[in-house]
Motif scaffolding. Structure first.
Motif, PDB file in Angstrom:
ATOM      1  N   ARG A   2      40.931  37.118  30.097  1.00 25.69           N
ATOM      2  CA  ARG A   2      41.333  35.225  30.769  1.00 25.69           C
ATOM      3  C   ARG A   2      39.973  36.138  32.110  1.00 25.69           C
ATOM      4  O   ARG A   2      40.025  37.035  32.503  1.00 25.69           O
ATOM      5  N   LEU A   9      38.313  45.688  39.134  1.00 27.15           N
ATOM      6  CA  LEU A   9      40.050  45.379  39.150  1.00 27.15           C
ATOM      7  C   LEU A   9      39.902  44.055  40.014  1.00 27.15           C
ATOM      8  O   LEU A   9      39.718  43.847  41.033  1.00 27.15           O
ATOM      9  N   THR A  22      37.014  35.718  47.877  1.00 28.78           N
ATOM     10  CA  THR A  22      37.655  36.514  46.701  1.00 28.78           C
ATOM     11  C   THR A  22      36.074  37.078  45.290  1.00 28.78           C
ATOM     12  O   THR A  22      36.762  38.062  45.450  1.00 28.78           O
TER      13      THR A  22
HETATM   14  P1  5GP Z   1      40.567  40.930  36.101  1.00 26.94           P
HETATM   15  O1  5GP Z   1      41.125  40.474  34.485  1.00 26.94           O
HETATM   16  O2  5GP Z   1      40.730  42.439  37.132  1.00 26.94           O
HETATM   17  O3  5GP Z   1      41.331  39.387  37.175  1.00 26.94           O
HETATM   18  O4  5GP Z   1      39.301  41.058  36.467  1.00 26.94           O
HETATM   19  C1  5GP Z   1      38.181  42.355  36.018  1.00 26.94           C
HETATM   20  C2  5GP Z   1      36.967  41.712  35.522  1.00 26.94           C
HETATM   21  O5  5GP Z   1      36.075  40.729  35.857  1.00 26.94           O
HETATM   22  C3  5GP Z   1      36.302  42.369  35.244  1.00 26.94           C
HETATM   23  O6  5GP Z   1      35.644  42.852  34.428  1.00 26.94           O
HETATM   24  C4  5GP Z   1      34.921  41.497  35.902  1.00 26.94           C
HETATM   25  O7  5GP Z   1      33.402  41.622  34.840  1.00 26.94           O
HETATM   26  C5  5GP Z   1      35.291  40.601  36.742  1.00 26.94           C
HETATM   27  N1  5GP Z   1      35.163  40.637  37.604  1.00 26.94           N
HETATM   28  C6  5GP Z   1      36.734  40.105  38.925  1.00 26.94           C
HETATM   29  N2  5GP Z   1      36.115  40.217  40.134  1.00 26.94           N
HETATM   30  C7  5GP Z   1      35.093  40.093  40.634  1.00 26.94           C
HETATM   31  C8  5GP Z   1      34.534  40.024  42.003  1.00 26.94           C
HETATM   32  O8  5GP Z   1      34.558  39.694  42.652  1.00 26.94           O
HETATM   33  N3  5GP Z   1      32.256  40.500  40.779  1.00 26.94           N
HETATM   34  C9  5GP Z   1      31.915  40.671  39.828  1.00 26.94           C
HETATM   35  N4  5GP Z   1      31.200  40.723  40.062  1.00 26.94           N
HETATM   36  N5  5GP Z   1      33.058  40.790  38.767  1.00 26.94           N
HETATM   37  C10 5GP Z   1      34.658  40.280  38.710  1.00 26.94           C
END
Ligand code: 5GP
Length: 194
Positions: A97, A127, A18
């Motif tokens: 979160r 995202l 993931t």
């Molecule tokens: P969400 O809020 O959509 O669940 O996750 C988005 C945020 O989590 C992004 O701003 C990013 O910083 C971080 N993020 C989510 N998944 C990843 C990933 O696979 N790799 C990295 N480097 N950051 C992620």
């Protein structure tokens, strides 16, 4: 966006089924040339959307946002994850979160930099489940501004954030959309026809 997808394939590290690490060009070291191309691409896709402001979240959204802002000729403002003591009463705030850090941050933006006259493009690096996106949307709505849509550098299309936002009629433009990260390999979704 082919250059971005090639960069992900060559320099991205799959940490698990993931999580993708892109510290080599986006989350730690920054490839400015690639950021400029990303900015040009977002500017092209949203050129007719009447954007007056670009909103992002510190720190990894700042580089692509600045380049997009440069190309669109509008300011960019980043939400802070820690409150500045001098601004406490003049903020729009929302809870987010964090997917990667497994912690909740209160993000905030000074009321000075977003208003009901703004049409906002939100930009972020990833995202995933959409928590950051929902927090930023909350701030746009508190300000009474119009949300034009989201510019996402890397969407993980196997997580629900993107689909949930699209179902609500929100425009999402992702420059790379990942279908899976299984067996240490990055598989991309076909680019959505537009
Ligand atoms: P969400 O809020 O959509 O669940 O996750 C988005 C945020 O989590 C992004 O701003 C990013 O910083 C971080 N993020 C989510 N998944 C990843 C990933 O696979 N790799 C990295 N480097 N950051 C992620």
């Amino acid at each position: 966006m082919e250059t971005l997808k090639n960069k992900i394939t060559q320099e991205g590290k799959v940490l698990s089924d993931t999580v993708l690490k892109v510290d080599a060009f986006l989350n730690h070291q920054i490839d400015a040339e690639l950021m400029l191309e990303i900015g040009e691409e977002f500017a092209k896709r949203f050129k007719d959307a009447g954007i007056t402001k670009i909103l992002t979240l510190e720190s990894s959204g700042i580089a692509p946002s600045v380049m997009t802002a440069l190309k669109m000729g509008v300011p960019t403002v980043f939400a802070r994850k820690r409150k500045s003591l001098t601004l406490i009463d003049h903020l729009y705030s929302a809870e987010v979160r964090s997917y990667t850090k497994q912690e909740t941050n209160e993000i905030s933006i000074s009321k000075e930099y977003i208003s009901s006259n703004d049409t906002v493009l939100v930009i972020d690096d990833f995202l995933a489940n959409g928590q950051a996106a929902l927090g930023l949307m909350d701030i746009v709505s508190q300000a009474g501004a119009t949300l034009a849509g989201f510019g996402i550098v890397i969407e993980k299309g196997f997580q629900e954030g993107g689909d949930e936002l699209r179902k609500r009629g929100i425009r999402i433009e992702s420059l790379a959309n990942i279908a899976s990260l299984t067996d240490g390999e990055v598989m991309f979704k076909e680019e959505v026809a537009r």
